[in-house]
Design an enzyme around this catalytic site. Structure first.
Site, PDB file in Angstrom:
ATOM      1  N   ARG A   1       0.822  -1.216   0.000  1.00 28.52           N
ATOM      2  CA  ARG A   1       0.000   0.000   0.000  1.00 28.52           C
ATOM      3  C   ARG A   1       0.851   1.259   0.000  1.00 28.52           C
ATOM      4  O   ARG A   1       0.387   2.336   0.347  1.00 28.52           O
ATOM      5  CB  ARG A   1      -0.892  -0.001   1.218  1.00 28.52           C
TER       6      ARG A   1
ATOM      7  N   LYS B   1       1.993   6.520   1.274  1.00 29.51           N
ATOM      8  CA  LYS B   1       1.520   5.347   2.018  1.00 29.51           C
ATOM      9  C   LYS B   1      -0.005   5.382   2.104  1.00 29.51           C
ATOM     10  O   LYS B   1      -0.565   6.336   2.632  1.00 29.51           O
ATOM     11  CB  LYS B   1       2.141   5.346   3.427  1.00 29.51           C
TER      12      LYS B   1
ATOM     13  N   ARG C   1       5.531   9.953   3.036  1.00 27.19           N
ATOM     14  CA  ARG C   1       6.715   9.652   3.853  1.00 27.19           C
ATOM     15  C   ARG C   1       7.981   9.966   3.082  1.00 27.19           C
ATOM     16  O   ARG C   1       8.030   9.800   1.865  1.00 27.19           O
ATOM     17  CB  ARG C   1       6.665   8.178   4.238  1.00 27.19           C
TER      18      ARG C   1
ATOM     19  N   ARG D   1      14.920  -2.048   2.762  1.00 27.70           N
ATOM     20  CA  ARG D   1      14.793  -2.748   4.047  1.00 27.70           C
ATOM     21  C   ARG D   1      15.668  -3.999   4.044  1.00 27.70           C
ATOM     22  O   ARG D   1      16.054  -4.487   2.973  1.00 27.70           O
ATOM     23  CB  ARG D   1      13.322  -3.158   4.243  1.00 27.70           C
TER      24      ARG D   1
ATOM     25  N   ASP E   1      11.284  -6.858   7.559  1.00 31.99           N
ATOM     26  CA  ASP E   1      10.792  -5.958   6.503  1.00 31.99           C
ATOM     27  C   ASP E   1      10.526  -4.559   7.056  1.00 31.99           C
ATOM     28  O   ASP E   1      10.247  -3.637   6.296  1.00 31.99           O
ATOM     29  CB  ASP E   1       9.518  -6.520   5.849  1.00 31.99           C
TER      30      ASP E   1
END
Ligand code: AMP
Ligand code: MG
Length: 491
Positions: free
Chosen positions: A94, A114, A177, A184, A255
């Protein structure tokens, strides 16, 4: 279209890595989006003037209803260990990486929307975010930044009239963001698991070239060894900062661990109120896997998973050698931070004992963590009225009185001065942290389209090291009603 957005200098270097690394995905438009809050400081990072938020385009772009010229939205693919179990394909379900924007100072910032709609990695999810969790992430990431803790940033919250179904019907919203990179640990786990060793190398080189410039001229295995060791160190220091400020992340899956050592993916996080070693902030974490006192060890465990994912670039000996710096880096940083919180300027071998003894007392009597240290920074060397104020925090103050004596002797031994120590302690012991009930108050009002509490908290938490006038009593401990609040993975 307003000129502000034309000037954003997009270069989509992550998208340029190609299809193996991400999938081009446009955001899904939402009905009647509107601005909930805007962060001028974050906008500054991409040279976006405050006036831009007043433009009609602003809401359209950051709701994902139109794509900003130059942006090439993609969803990133990654895997991850969730609560100890490996999930071979996660990815941005998402979140959409709109692209990287380079500012005039030459820094590059990922812009990530996001809640922008479904992606090829949404699985059963709706691709959306809710106002509640968006406010929590927005406020907390900016609060962490103000506390000096490495973190992703947040540019704005956009609200929508779309209803989003979670445990109940909720207001939809999205967050813009920002971070230098959203790569990650799980990105590397994905490629390693699927035996795409070339991709592991390619992504590692991408990350090093973009973000570890000091390694530009290092070649061969030494390049990846130095890089991995730096990730180990950054992660250890981030964990030390979390522990020192009393922050629990809540979902420390691989993650949710940033390759740059940034705090990322704010979900059911929590700050310690009444201190407890084993504080579990996430209501869904039934076994306490991510309990407060487990966090440092989980950080190390996550790094082991990353080390494994990098095993085609590094020998087992190199992985071990890099991992072995974790503990000392963590302990050294943590003790340094706690020493500063206690106003101790000179290191002494007995300091860890003094710290542990205090934490045991706070745990035993469930003392408010933030309040304790803030109050301690106003205590003088000579016993006085402040002592009493501290002692009344404890149901039985004998243990604390003993500890206070040891602390004072320790201060006397290093010739501590009240004025200097007070200033040093107040600069590291926040008067305000984002307690759950504070976010909850802002959320409740925001659901009624009143954003004043978001704004108030935003201003308060931006300067957490000084008492504010009219602070709405946010400098005190959590009220009684807050004990009933529970936060879970649902966001
Ligand atoms: P999180 O717990 O938010 O870190 O998410 C774990 C994984 O689930 C990530 O791959 C997310 O992108 C995905 N995810 C979480 N919420 C949603 C949602 N509402 N729709 C689609 N994917 C989601
Ligand atoms: Mg996540």
């Amino acid at each position: 279209m307003s000129a502000f957005f034309n000037r954003l200098a997009f270069d989509n270097r992550y998208a340029d890595l190609g299809y193996g690394f991400s999938t081009p995905t446009d955001p899904t438009p939402v009905p009647s989006p509107y601005r909930v809050h805007f962060n001028e400081q974050a906008a500054n990072l991409i040279d976006l003037p405050a006036g831009a938020a007043e433009e009609l385009d602003f809401v359209e772009f950051f709701a994902g209803n139109r794509v900003i010229p130059g942006a090439r939205p993609v969803a990133q693919v990654y895997a991850g260990h969730q609560f100890g179990h490996f999930v071979p394909e996660l990815g941005d379900g998402r979140a959409l990486l709109l692209g990287q924007v380079r500012n005039q100072a030459g820094e590059s910032w990922d812009l990530v929307l996001k809640g922008g709609g479904q992606t090829p990695y949404s699985r059963d999810g709706d691709g959306r975010a809710v106002l509640r969790s968006t406010i929590r992430e927005y406020l907390c990431s900016e609060a962490m930044h103000a506390l000096g803790i490495p973190t992703t940033r947040a540019l704005c919250i956009i609200g929508t009239d779309e209803e989003v179904y979670r445990e109940e019907i909720e207001t939809g919203a999205m967050l813009l963001r920002m971070a230098p990179s959203h790569v990650r640990f799980g990105h590397f786990e994905f490629f390693h698991h699927h035996r795409r060793h070339e991709a592991v190398k390619r992504l590692a080189d991408h990350v090093i070239d973009e973000h570890f410039l000091e390694l530009a001229t290092v070649t061969g295995e030494a390049r990846y060894r130095a890089w991995f060791e730096e990730i180990v160190r950054r992660t250890a220091r981030m964990l030390a900062q979390w522990q020192a400020v009393g922050f629990s992340h809540g979902v420390m899956n691989t993650d949710n661990f940033s390759i740059l050592g940034l705090t990322i993916d704010y979900g059911p996080y929590g700050f310690q109120d009444a201190y407890s070693h084993g504080f579990v902030c996430n209501h869904s974490d039934h076994w306490g896997r991510y309990a407060f006192d487990q966090q440092p060890a989980v950080g190390a465990w996550n790094l082991q998973r990353l080390g494994n994912a990098l095993s085609t670039l590094l020998s087992p000996e190199s992985v071990e050698a890099a991992l072995s710096v974790y503990e000392s880096e963590f302990v050294q940083t943590y003790v340094e931070l706690m020493r500063a919180k206690l106003g101790l300027l000179q290191p002494r071998p007995e300091d860890p004992r003094l710290i542990t003894a205090l934490l045991d007392l706070l745990d035993q009597y469930r003392i408010d963590y933030t309040l304790f240290f803030r109050r301690l920074s106003f205590v003088f060397l000579a016993p006085g009225s402040e002592d009493l104020r501290m002692a009344t925090m404890f149901a039985d103050s004998q243990g604390f009185d003993r500890w206070l004596k040891v602390w004072r002797n320790r201060l006397l031994a290093e010739g501590s001065s009240d004025a200097k120590r007070g200033a040093v302690m107040q600069a590291v012991n926040p008067a305000y942290v984002l307690r759950n009930y504070m976010a909850e108050k802002a959320i409740r009002k925001a659901k009624e389209k009143d954003y004043s509490e978001i704004d108030r908290l935003f201003r308060l938490l931006r300067e957490p090291f000084s008492e504010h006038d009219n602070d709405g009593d946010y400098g005190g401990s959590a009220p009684e009603w807050a004990s009933g609040l529970a936060v879970s993975c649902s966001s």
